[in-house]
Design an enzyme around this catalytic site. Structure first.
Site, PDB file in Angstrom:
ATOM      1  N   ILE A   9      38.838  31.336  42.493  1.00  0.00           N
ATOM      2  CA  ILE A   9      39.788  30.279  42.857  1.00  0.00           C
ATOM      3  C   ILE A   9      39.193  29.250  43.816  1.00  0.00           C
ATOM      4  O   ILE A   9      39.797  28.212  44.063  1.00  0.00           O
ATOM      5  CB  ILE A   9      41.101  30.853  43.440  1.00  0.00           C
ATOM      6  CG1 ILE A   9      40.837  31.648  44.712  1.00  0.00           C
ATOM      7  CG2 ILE A   9      41.825  31.694  42.398  1.00  0.00           C
ATOM      8  CD1 ILE A   9      42.087  31.997  45.501  1.00  0.00           C
ATOM      9  N   HIS A  32      29.646  37.572  42.020  1.00  0.00           N
ATOM     10  CA  HIS A  32      29.821  36.137  41.787  1.00  0.00           C
ATOM     11  C   HIS A  32      28.722  35.678  40.833  1.00  0.00           C
ATOM     12  O   HIS A  32      27.546  35.962  41.069  1.00  0.00           O
ATOM     13  CB  HIS A  32      29.635  35.349  43.084  1.00  0.00           C
ATOM     14  CG  HIS A  32      30.672  35.581  44.120  1.00  0.00           C
ATOM     15  ND1 HIS A  32      31.720  34.717  44.303  1.00  0.00           N
ATOM     16  CD2 HIS A  32      30.825  36.567  45.033  1.00  0.00           C
ATOM     17  CE1 HIS A  32      32.467  35.148  45.294  1.00  0.00           C
ATOM     18  NE2 HIS A  32      31.939  36.285  45.756  1.00  0.00           N
ATOM     19  N   ASN A  47      28.389  40.682  48.052  1.00  0.00           N
ATOM     20  CA  ASN A  47      28.417  41.225  49.405  1.00  0.00           C
ATOM     21  C   ASN A  47      29.056  42.598  49.330  1.00  0.00           C
ATOM     22  O   ASN A  47      30.147  42.746  48.782  1.00  0.00           O
ATOM     23  CB  ASN A  47      29.236  40.331  50.340  1.00  0.00           C
ATOM     24  CG  ASN A  47      28.597  38.973  50.526  1.00  0.00           C
ATOM     25  OD1 ASN A  47      27.398  38.878  50.710  1.00  0.00           O
ATOM     26  ND2 ASN A  47      29.404  37.929  50.466  1.00  0.00           N
ATOM     27  N   HIS A  80      32.693  42.932  43.883  1.00  0.00           N
ATOM     28  CA  HIS A  80      32.772  41.812  42.941  1.00  0.00           C
ATOM     29  C   HIS A  80      31.445  41.073  42.928  1.00  0.00           C
ATOM     30  O   HIS A  80      30.768  40.949  43.933  1.00  0.00           O
ATOM     31  CB  HIS A  80      33.934  40.871  43.245  1.00  0.00           C
ATOM     32  CG  HIS A  80      33.943  40.303  44.623  1.00  0.00           C
ATOM     33  ND1 HIS A  80      34.230  41.058  45.750  1.00  0.00           N
ATOM     34  CD2 HIS A  80      33.704  39.052  45.073  1.00  0.00           C
ATOM     35  CE1 HIS A  80      34.174  40.284  46.822  1.00  0.00           C
ATOM     36  NE2 HIS A  80      33.843  39.059  46.440  1.00  0.00           N
TER      37      HIS A  80
END
Length: 130
Positions: free
Chosen positions: A29, A97, A84, A95
């Protein structure tokens, strides 16, 4: 409950790109560039160290497919992958990226100030601990 677990269970709406048995991928987002995607395991962990190998391999496979799409859609000159983990995992759910890098996109990696040791001793210390 965790926001990413809710997305994985379709309890919270997201712009889903693809879903596999072990992962779900959706648009970030707050993207670095258009197409910036998050790939998450459907298992709640905060570190790659806690993911079974088959999850890591599936996340890697999905990331490669997404990167190929970036090349087709955006003519991406490269890509970025960031993750991270542990205490630095801001959502508490692992997660990955993945985002397209575009010519002159202005994205920059900022390093903390101060000297860091780069030497054979540092390399050996890490190698010996593996």
């Amino acid at each position: 409950m965790c926001l990413f677990c809710d997305i994985a269970e379709h309890k919270f709406e997201a712009n889903i790109i693809c879903e596999t048995e072990k992962t779900i991928s959706f648009l970030d987002i707050a993207p670095v560039n258009e197409g910036h995607t998050l790939i998450i395991p459907k298992m709640h962990v905060d570190s790659i160290l806690d993911l079974p190998d088959d999850y890591v391999m599936e996340i890697t496979d999905v990331s490669r497919k997404i990167i190929r799409a970036f090349q087709k859609i955006y003519g991406a000159v490269g890509y970025g992958i960031m993750q991270n983990g542990g205490r630095n995992c801001e959502f508490g759910h692992f997660h990955f990226h993945v985002f397209p890098r575009l010519e002159n996109d202005g994205y920059d990696w900022i390093y903390p100030k101060g000297e860091k040791k780069v030497s054979k001793e540092v390399a050996k210390k890490i190698a010996d601990s593996m």
